[in-house]
Design an enzyme around this catalytic site. Structure first.
Site, short mmCIF file in Angstrom:
data_model
loop_
_atom_site.label_atom_id
_atom_site.label_comp_id
_atom_site.label_asym_id
_atom_site.label_seq_id
_atom_site.Cartn_x
_atom_site.Cartn_y
_atom_site.Cartn_z
N GLY A 120 -7.20 9.61 -8.35
CA GLY A 120 -6.88 9.78 -7.21
C GLY A 120 -5.78 9.18 -6.67
O GLY A 120 -5.20 8.22 -7.33
N HIS A 131 -12.87 4.66 -2.78
CA HIS A 131 -11.84 4.03 -3.50
C HIS A 131 -10.54 4.47 -2.33
O HIS A 131 -9.73 4.01 -1.82
CB HIS A 131 -11.30 3.94 -4.64
N GLU A 132 -10.36 5.88 -2.47
CA GLU A 132 -9.17 6.41 -1.60
C GLU A 132 -9.21 6.29 -0.04
O GLU A 132 -8.31 5.95 0.46
CB GLU A 132 -9.11 7.99 -2.27
N CYS A 151 -6.57 1.10 -10.19
CA CYS A 151 -5.75 1.81 -9.11
C CYS A 151 -4.17 1.94 -9.58
O CYS A 151 -3.66 1.05 -10.08
CB CYS A 151 -5.83 0.82 -8.06
N LEU A 152 -3.50 3.02 -9.09
CA LEU A 152 -2.00 3.19 -9.34
C LEU A 152 -1.24 2.25 -8.85
O LEU A 152 -0.18 1.98 -9.41
CB LEU A 152 -1.69 4.76 -9.20
N GLN A 196 -0.09 4.84 -0.54
CA GLN A 196 0.46 4.43 -1.86
C GLN A 196 1.88 5.17 -2.29
O GLN A 196 2.58 4.67 -3.00
CB GLN A 196 -0.40 5.26 -3.01
N HIS A 203 -8.26 2.67 0.90
CA HIS A 203 -6.82 2.83 0.95
C HIS A 203 -5.99 3.19 2.42
O HIS A 203 -5.25 2.65 2.71
CB HIS A 203 -6.27 3.87 -0.15
#
Ligand code: ZN
Length: 151
Positions: A46, A131-132, A89-90, A51, A135
């Site tokens: 995701g 999670h997303e 997480c990226l 981000q 963000h």
């Protein structure tokens, strides 16, 4: 399409609350396309717009079972159960943490045509929704991780 730079933890942009999208413009659709390319290039499940430095409520998710999901202005409207699992997480490369998330999550969002839809996910997808969407409110999984580890 263009691959975008992924901001890393410590960048203040990741801590900001994102603005909703009023109208799905060509610019928002290009953002979605670029986010998909960026997520795939980074081998992620995701990616949220902050981000890549864009403070709008836009998310892309791709899982092996459910395929590609695009979410504009996503909101969790129902959740149940609990799962304790590993999360990465990226924006936090090379680290992992154990989190507690709901097992089932239903999200209401807009698609790229501007239509509202509901989608329910379990397990990995439920975790990705949480999670997303976190963000978009400036939250990272490290805020809630029970424990963290490297590699
Ligand atoms: Zn993340």
């Amino acid at each position: 399409m263009a691959k975008l730079k992924i901001l890393k933890i410590g960048d203040s942009t990741l801590r900001k609350v994102c603005r909703p999208v009023d109208t799905v413009t060509p610019r928002i659709r290009t953002l979605l396309d670029d986010m998909i390319e960026t997520m795939r290039a980074a081998d992620g499940v995701g990616l949220a717009a902050p981000q890549v430095g864009v403070l709008r409520r836009v998310v892309v998710i791709e899982t092996p079972d459910e395929g590609l999901i695009e979410l504009i202005n996503p909101k969790i409207i129902a959740f149940s159960g609990e799962q304790e699992s590993e999360e990465g997480c990226l924006s936090i490369p090379g680290r992992w943490g154990t989190t507690k998330r709901p097992m089932h999550v239903t999200v209401r969002a807009m698609n790229r045509k501007g239509e509202t839809f509901d989608i329910t996910g379990s397990g990995l997808l439920a975790k990705a929704f949480c999670h997303e969407i976190d963000h978009l409110d400036g939250k990272l999984y490290t805020d809630i991780a029970i424990k963290m580890h490297d590699n």
